[in-house]
Design a protein around this motif. Structure first.
Motif, short mmCIF file in Angstrom:
data_model
loop_
_atom_site.label_atom_id
_atom_site.label_comp_id
_atom_site.label_asym_id
_atom_site.label_seq_id
_atom_site.Cartn_x
_atom_site.Cartn_y
_atom_site.Cartn_z
N GLN A 142 58.41 35.66 5.55
CA GLN A 142 58.48 34.16 5.95
C GLN A 142 57.87 33.73 6.04
O GLN A 142 58.16 32.14 6.28
N SER A 144 55.31 32.69 4.81
CA SER A 144 54.66 31.40 3.84
C SER A 144 55.63 31.51 3.76
O SER A 144 55.39 29.75 2.97
N ARG A 145 56.65 31.62 3.42
CA ARG A 145 57.92 30.71 3.01
C ARG A 145 58.15 29.42 3.95
O ARG A 145 58.53 28.35 3.43
N LEU A 160 52.41 32.22 -0.32
CA LEU A 160 53.71 33.00 -0.35
C LEU A 160 53.55 33.89 -1.55
O LEU A 160 53.67 35.31 -1.07
#
Length: 167
Positions: A142, A144-145, A160
Motif C-alpha cells: 500500500q 509503495s502504491r 512497487l
C-alpha cells in the motif's frame, strides 16, 4: 554511529527541501555521502545515494552505491541465527518511521516507512510467522502504491515491484 541517524535525517530533510525547490540536488547528495561516511553499513543510506547520484547524473557514484546497497541487502545472512533480535530492531525502527510518516506526510517518509515494513515482513517470515508477515507485506505494498500514485517515477515503480515480490 550515534550521529549517523541525525545525518540521515538531515539528508532526508534536504531531499524534501530539494523537492520544494529550496536546496540544490548536489547538496542533498553531499549530505547523504556524509551520512554514509558516518555509517557505511546502512542499507537505506546507500540506496538514497544511488537514487540521488542517478538524478544528479553521477552514474559511477550511483553504481558504486548500488553495489554497496546490494552487499548490505542480504538481511538473512546479516541476521543469521538472530531472527528474533532482528524482528525487535525492525519493529522499533518501524515505530519511528510510522511516527515520521504520519506527522510529516512527505514522500521521503513514506518511502522509509515502506522499507521498514518490508524489513518487518522479512523478519516475521524468518521466524516462521507467515500470517503476520503477510500483513506487513500488504501494508508495504500500500505504501509503495501511494508513492507511485503521488510521484510516478521509475524508482517508485521499482519499489512497487519489490513489494509485489514479497507477496
Amino acid at each position: 554511529i550515534r550521529v549517523a541517524p541525525l545525518a540521515r535525517q538531515t539528508a532526508q530533510l534536504a531531499g524534501v527541501m530539494h523537492i520544494k525547490g529550496e536546496k540544490p540536488l548536489r547538496e542533498v547528495l553531499r549530505l547523504w555521502r556524509r551520512a554514509a561516511e558516518l555509517d557505511p553499513n546502512d542499507f537505506g543510506t546507500q540506496v538514497q545515494i544511488r537514487r540521488t547520484a542517478e538524478l544528479e547524473g553521477q552514474t559511477s557514484l550511483a553504481l558504486e552505491a548500488a553495489q554497496a546497497a546490494y552487499r548490505l541487502a542480504d538481511l538473512p545472512l546479516r541476521w543469521h541465527g538472530r531472527s528474533k533480535e532482528a524482528l525487535a530492531v525492525f519493529l522499533e525502527a518501524l515505530a519511528y518511521e510510522r511516527s515520521l510518516a504520519s506527522n510529516k506526510g512527505e514522500l521521503v517518509y513514506t518511502y522509509n516507512l515502506s522499507v521498514s515494513l518490508k524489513k518487518v515482513c522479512d523478519a516475521y517470515r524468518w521466524n516462521g510467522q507467515l500470517k503476520r508477515a503477510l500483513g506487513y507485506c500488504e501494508e508495504a505494498l500500500q505504501a509503495s502504491r501511494a508513492m507511485l500514485a503521488f510521484e510516478p517515477t521509475t524508482t517508485n515503480a521499482r519499489d512497487l515491484s519489490v513489494s509485489l515480490k514479497l507477496m
